[in-house]
Write an enzyme that holds these catalytic residues in place. Structure first.
Site, PDB file in Angstrom:
ATOM      1  N   THR A 123     -30.466  50.311 -34.721  1.00 15.46           N
ATOM      2  CA  THR A 123     -29.808  50.608 -33.449  1.00 15.46           C
ATOM      3  C   THR A 123     -28.513  51.364 -33.697  1.00 15.46           C
ATOM      4  O   THR A 123     -27.808  51.105 -34.674  1.00 15.46           O
ATOM      5  CB  THR A 123     -29.507  49.299 -32.698  1.00 15.46           C
ATOM      6  OG1 THR A 123     -30.738  48.634 -32.407  1.00 15.46           O
ATOM      7  CG2 THR A 123     -28.745  49.545 -31.412  1.00 15.46           C
TER       8      THR A 123
ATOM      9  N   SER B 264     -26.086  55.267 -33.011  1.00 14.69           N
ATOM     10  CA  SER B 264     -26.173  56.729 -32.898  1.00 14.69           C
ATOM     11  C   SER B 264     -26.956  57.359 -34.048  1.00 14.69           C
ATOM     12  O   SER B 264     -27.766  58.267 -33.825  1.00 14.69           O
ATOM     13  CB  SER B 264     -24.767  57.328 -32.821  1.00 14.69           C
ATOM     14  OG  SER B 264     -23.997  56.972 -33.963  1.00 14.69           O
TER      15      SER B 264
ATOM     16  N   ASP C 163     -31.792  51.989 -40.790  1.00 15.29           N
ATOM     17  CA  ASP C 163     -30.705  51.692 -39.854  1.00 15.29           C
ATOM     18  C   ASP C 163     -29.406  52.272 -40.395  1.00 15.29           C
ATOM     19  O   ASP C 163     -29.301  52.607 -41.579  1.00 15.29           O
ATOM     20  CB  ASP C 163     -30.564  50.177 -39.681  1.00 15.29           C
ATOM     21  CG  ASP C 163     -29.831  49.783 -38.412  1.00 15.29           C
ATOM     22  OD1 ASP C 163     -29.381  50.682 -37.667  1.00 15.29           O
ATOM     23  OD2 ASP C 163     -29.702  48.567 -38.158  1.00 15.29           O
TER      24      ASP C 163
ATOM     25  N   ALA D 259     -24.920  52.048 -40.460  1.00 13.74           N
ATOM     26  CA  ALA D 259     -23.914  51.046 -40.809  1.00 13.74           C
ATOM     27  C   ALA D 259     -22.583  51.463 -40.216  1.00 13.74           C
ATOM     28  O   ALA D 259     -22.312  52.660 -40.035  1.00 13.74           O
ATOM     29  CB  ALA D 259     -23.801  50.900 -42.325  1.00 13.74           C
TER      30      ALA D 259
ATOM     31  N   GLY E 130     -21.640  47.159 -34.506  1.00 16.97           N
ATOM     32  CA  GLY E 130     -20.775  47.849 -33.563  1.00 16.97           C
ATOM     33  C   GLY E 130     -21.457  48.067 -32.221  1.00 16.97           C
ATOM     34  O   GLY E 130     -20.805  48.098 -31.175  1.00 16.97           O
ATOM     35  N   GLY E 131     -22.785  48.193 -32.259  1.00 16.59           N
ATOM     36  CA  GLY E 131     -23.558  48.347 -31.031  1.00 16.59           C
ATOM     37  C   GLY E 131     -24.031  47.030 -30.449  1.00 16.59           C
ATOM     38  O   GLY E 131     -24.693  47.010 -29.410  1.00 16.59           O
TER      39      GLY E 131
ATOM     40  N   GLU F 221     -31.098  43.142 -35.735  1.00 18.87           N
ATOM     41  CA  GLU F 221     -31.111  44.016 -36.914  1.00 18.87           C
ATOM     42  C   GLU F 221     -31.277  43.182 -38.178  1.00 18.87           C
ATOM     43  O   GLU F 221     -32.032  43.539 -39.086  1.00 18.87           O
ATOM     44  CB  GLU F 221     -29.812  44.819 -36.980  1.00 18.87           C
ATOM     45  CG  GLU F 221     -29.702  45.886 -35.913  1.00 18.87           C
ATOM     46  CD  GLU F 221     -28.339  46.560 -35.882  1.00 18.87           C
ATOM     47  OE1 GLU F 221     -28.247  47.666 -35.326  1.00 18.87           O
ATOM     48  OE2 GLU F 221     -27.359  45.979 -36.402  1.00 18.87           O
TER      49      GLU F 221
ATOM     50  N   LYS G 217     -18.417  56.427 -43.449  1.00 17.46           N
ATOM     51  CA  LYS G 217     -18.749  55.000 -43.446  1.00 17.46           C
ATOM     52  C   LYS G 217     -18.589  54.354 -44.824  1.00 17.46           C
ATOM     53  O   LYS G 217     -18.613  53.123 -44.933  1.00 17.46           O
ATOM     54  CB  LYS G 217     -20.193  54.797 -42.964  1.00 17.46           C
ATOM     55  CG  LYS G 217     -20.498  55.386 -41.589  1.00 17.46           C
ATOM     56  CD  LYS G 217     -19.634  54.786 -40.508  1.00 17.46           C
ATOM     57  CE  LYS G 217     -20.108  55.142 -39.102  1.00 17.46           C
ATOM     58  NZ  LYS G 217     -20.156  56.570 -38.835  1.00 17.46           N
TER      59      LYS G 217
END
Length: 220
Positions: free
Chosen positions: A28, A30, A81, A83, A96-97, A103, A121
């Site tokens: 999940t 961007s 995914d 991070a 963050g989401g 997850e 990141k």
């Protein structure tokens, strides 16, 4: 290159990590959204995907990618995914989401966890990004007090409810020198569902997009 350009580059690179004919676990956020867009270009090669959030499910379905419930599958070859932070051991802060619990569950089932991220990141010590903690609503006050004892500043994420009907406390101002130990400690607080440290089950590979290309990193 912009940060979005880097995210897209990491997402494209992740296609080479997939196992054709196998269901794909999808994260999940961007960067994961860019991966979904890339996955759609070769969707006929895969039976479908397992989504880590309702937002991811919706995006997959819009691309006509079949979404499986995790309980319908026995294993996942690959989970992809992003991070919020990742260190040299490929331990991460995620959530963050707000999808950290699902997850973490999907990552636990997968044989291989591929993290896709842009160079911003990568950190030497986790903690600059506030650590999300998913909390049962009735335990909010208790958990916030317990988190304050650990250090840092716990802040309730205002106006946000997880897909599981829970709340998020973001713990800011930490310097996390032993991520596995802190992950376990936080999960022992009564009322905590889970926290956003992915240390005991970190990434197996990180595809880190930089201005010089996408680097393939493994744990130090």
């Amino acid at each position: 290159m912009t940060q979005d350009d880097l995210k897209q580059a990491a997402a494209r690179a992740a296609l080479a990590q997939l196992v054709e004919g196998e269901i794909v676990g999808v994260g999940t956020g961007s960067t994961a959204n860019y991966f979904i867009d890339q996955l759609a270009t070769i969707r006929e090669r895969f039976p479908g995907a397992v989504a880590s959030s309702e937002a991811t499910r919706s995006r997959l379905e819009k691309h006509q990618i079949r979404v499986f419930d995790l309980n319908e599958v026995d294993s996942l070859a690959v989970y992809v995914d992003g991070a919020d932070e990742i260190n040299g051991r490929l331990q991460m802060i995620k959530g963050g989401g707000g999808a950290l619990t699902r997850e973490k569950i999907v990552a636990a089932v997968a044989d291989k966890f591929v993290c896709i991220a842009d160079q911003a990141k990568r950190v030497s010590v986790l903690g600059r990004f506030p650590l999300p903690v998913e909390v049962l609503p009735m335990a909010l006050g208790h958990v916030r007090r317990e988190l304050a004892k650990i250090g840092g500043t716990p802040r309730v994420r205002e106006g946000f409810v997880t897909d599981n009907g829970n709340l998020i406390i973001d713990l800011a101002g930490l310097e996390i020198v032993d991520p596995p130990a802190l992950e376990s400690r936080l999960n022992q607080i009564v009322g905590v569902v889970t926290n956003g440290l992915f240390a005991r089950r970190g990434a197996d590979v990180c595809l880190l997009a930089t201005a010089d290309g996408v680097l393939t990193l493994t744990a130090d």
